[in-house]
Design an enzyme around this catalytic site. Structure first.
Site, short mmCIF file in Angstrom:
data_model
loop_
_atom_site.label_atom_id
_atom_site.label_comp_id
_atom_site.label_asym_id
_atom_site.label_seq_id
_atom_site.Cartn_x
_atom_site.Cartn_y
_atom_site.Cartn_z
N LYS A 156 9.54 -17.70 -18.61
CA LYS A 156 10.11 -16.39 -18.28
C LYS A 156 11.07 -15.93 -19.37
CE LYS A 156 8.00 -15.06 -14.96
NZ LYS A 156 6.96 -15.70 -15.74
N CYS A 194 0.85 -1.18 0.00
CA CYS A 194 0.00 0.00 0.00
C CYS A 194 0.89 1.24 0.00
CB CYS A 194 -0.90 -0.01 1.22
SG CYS A 194 -1.72 -1.59 1.52
N GLU A 197 9.19 -15.04 -22.73
CA GLU A 197 8.24 -13.92 -22.74
C GLU A 197 8.91 -12.56 -22.65
OE1 GLU A 197 5.33 -13.82 -19.56
OE2 GLU A 197 6.76 -14.56 -18.09
N LYS A 241 -0.65 -7.71 -18.76
CA LYS A 241 -0.49 -8.21 -17.39
C LYS A 241 -1.62 -9.15 -17.01
CE LYS A 241 1.27 -8.68 -13.33
NZ LYS A 241 2.46 -9.54 -13.23
#
Length: 609
Positions: free
Chosen positions: A486, A2, A489, A604
């Site tokens: 991974k 946060c 991409e 995403k």
């Protein structure tokens, strides 16, 4: 993950609080709020959704005052809502607090406070802290905060303000970042540098266990015992964009380095203090519940699917229930054999993955019980599933998933060990051994991240190859799948993962002189078989990079390079073994000049079929 801001000085606080929160929007959040002392009382304004909602709410009637704190929330306890937004107050409204992190023992403390007559208005763990301050207040906010810190457990960055002492803000941290911006006749507080970079570049970076008393003219830093701490001023030379990334070149590498914290937060509140059991209060299953489960489906896409492959091994090994792992886009089109005796576990970082959501709905239509593993409270998948286990990874900004994946692995292990404990399929001493091993994982990931130079060198040396192969057996094969994804991409290298035992069944034809092969060898029960497969590719003149446990004295004889990971139980090895593969992919992409955070053609969260 946060966002926290605070201000004390001669100017109006609210404009800075909104501005600072805006600079932290990149971190991801579901609600926002501010609290400002107007000279008579603390005024709190908060709103679910985007920061613009809060701005509209206070437009023309912004709280007036020269001291205030603010927060953007990423939900972990309690759905996103106005009432669950921070800042939180006590019963009287005289004390206010904002918090990043997780208070692990909040339920126990909440029960004690309710018994004393405290009235809670939210579902959050943070509100407990505000009521504790009210309960312990002795006329001195500093000593009261110290008392609170002695009873809360978990990770936190906490900022306190009180009507009784409106000339100061008190802040402290443990495992969550917190910085103090040093101004002239004013001071600033933030969870991250971007919030304050337009106001000052001189900062104190608080360390774990430190507490600061911040007034408009001074900052006193001490440890929890009250012993003064001398802080060096850290002058920020980053531009605003670099500041968002914490000085890292890309969000992906920043998120790789956030994994020790993400893993710790995901697991720590769910482990018994004596390490005897996993505690999943969100499930509350018993032997009868598990006896009714005859089969489990794990359904997911991409990286989450690879976490499911590891989860299958964990559940079958520990809980002894048959598990099938399915790609979500295939699941609902093949008439799966699902009924009321089936548990369907869906895994999704965002909780909005279209194919996974559709698979979840299909499983429910067929009568299955459903369980979601997701990172986003209140997401579509979280709302649709019968039950949810949240990964507390915080928002992930880079398209390529890193900390979401490792926290999914941790969650899968927790679930398997929890089920095994109920079913008594694993001896108690073995459960304890595994939990103790899990507790070491965050520090072991940190150890791995301390020396990345060899991995960077490998990436620079082999990063321009157009083909790379990953091999492994058992759990190593599951990790190889993720390592391959991974690399392809973000670097656009053609990468494939194979079960090492399948080499002779066709794959060996692809091995030519100089082709890189990443060979994982962390599973002792198939170790000799893996070495045999390594010899096969070396005989075809491949360049082999081995990934093995520290203390392995054999593998160097058969590979060209070795990456050692800290020694751990073979069941926990996937959580560590994937870290060097993430780094290898990252540095290969950098070597090739790729857009690491936003690889071509990818998004995403895949919210369309």
């Amino acid at each position: 993950m946060c966002g926290i801001v605070g201000y004390i000085g001669p100017n109006e606080a609210a404009p800075f609080l909104i501005e600072g929160l805006t600079k932290l929007e990149y971190r991801g959040y579901d609600s926002a709020g501010i609290a400002v002392f107007d000279g008579n009382r603390i005024n709190v304004e908060k709103s679910v959704g985007r920061l613009g909602n809060l701005e509209k709410k206070v437009e023309g009637k912004s709280p007036q005052g020269h001291i205030g704190i603010g927060h953007t929330r990423w939900a972990t306890h309690g759905r996103p809502s106005d009432v669950n937004s921070h800042p939180h107050t006590d019963c009287s409204g005289k004390f206010v607090v904002v918090h990043n992190g997780i208070i692990e023992n909040y339920l126990h403390l909440k029960e004690q406070l309710i018994a004393k007559g405290h009235v809670f208005t939210s579902e959050t763990d943070t509100e407990v802290v505000a009521h504790l301050v009210e309960d312990y207040y002795d006329g001195d906010l500093e000593s009261t905060v110290k008392k609170v810190l002695n009873v809360i457990e978990g990770s936190y960055a906490l900022v306190f303000m009180s009507e009784y002492e409106p000339d100061k803000i008190i802040c402290t941290k443990q495992d969550n970042p917190l910085v103090i911006g040093l101004g002239e006749g004013e001071n600033f507080i933030a969870s991250d540098i971007p919030a304050i970079i337009s106001r000052t570049r001189k900062t104190y970076i608080l360390s774990d266990g430190e507490m600061a008393i911040v007034t408009k003219d001074s900052v006193w830093v001490m440890n929890r015992q009250g012993v003064p701490v001398t802080k060096k001023v850290f002058e920020v030379h980053w531009d605003a964009e670099a500041a968002e990334k914490g000085g890292y070149e890309h969000f992906m590498i920043k998120e790789i380095y956030e994994q020790p914290k993400a893993v710790r937060e995901t697991m720590s509140a769910r482990l018994a203090k004596d390490d005897s059991a996993v505690i999943l209060d969100e499930l509350k299953w018993n032997k009868h519940d598990l006896a009714a489960i005859k089969k489990i489906f794990i359904v997911a896409c991409g990286t989450a699917y690879h976490a499911g492959v590891v989860g299958k091994y964990y559940i079958e090994k520990l809980a002894r229930i048959p598990v099938e792992v399915d790609i979500a886009s295939e699941f609902r089109y093949r008439s799966p054999l699902v009924d009321e005796n089936t548990l369907t576990i869906v895994v999704s970082q965002s909780g909005e993955t279209s194919d996974t959501l559709a698979a979840l709905k299909e499983a429910k239509r067929l009568g299955a019980r459903t369980l979601a593993v997701t990172n986003v409270v209140g997401s579509s998948i979280a709302r649709e599933a019968d039950q949810v286990i949240y990964t507390w990874a915080g928002p992930e900004i880079a398209v390529a998933s890193t900390k979401a994946y490792t926290t999914q692995l941790v969650t899968m292990f927790l679930l398997a060990a929890y089920m095994a404990g109920i079913k008594e399929t694993v001896a108690p001493e073995r459960i304890k051994e595994l939990i103790q091993g899990l507790r070491n994982v965050p520090s072991q990931i940190h150890e791995l991240l301390e020396d990345v130079e060899p991995i960077k060198t490998f990436a620079q040396k082999y990063g321009f190859n157009e083909d790379v192969f990953f091999i492994g057996r058992s759990l190593d094969y599951a990790v190889a799948l993720e390592g391959s994804l991974k690399l392809k991409e973000i670097s656009y290298i053609h990468a494939e993962a194979y079960a090492a035992g399948e080499l002779k069944h066709g794959t060996l034809a692809l091995i030519i002189e100089g082709v890189p092969v990443i060979a994982l060898a962390t599973q002792n029960d198939v170790y000799e078989k893996t070495l045999s497969n390594i010899k096969e590719v070396k005989a075809r003149d491949a360049v082999v990079i081995g990934v093995a446990l520290k203390g392995d004295t054999q593998i160097d004889k058969y590979v060209d390079h070795t990456i050692f990971i800290p020694h751990t139980d073979k069941i926990l090895a996937p959580i560590l073994a994937v870290i060097p593969l993430q780094l290898l992919s990252y540095y290969a992409a950098v070597t090739r000049g790729c857009d690491v955070d936003k690889p071509r053609n990818l998004a995403k969260s895949v919210t369309v079929e």
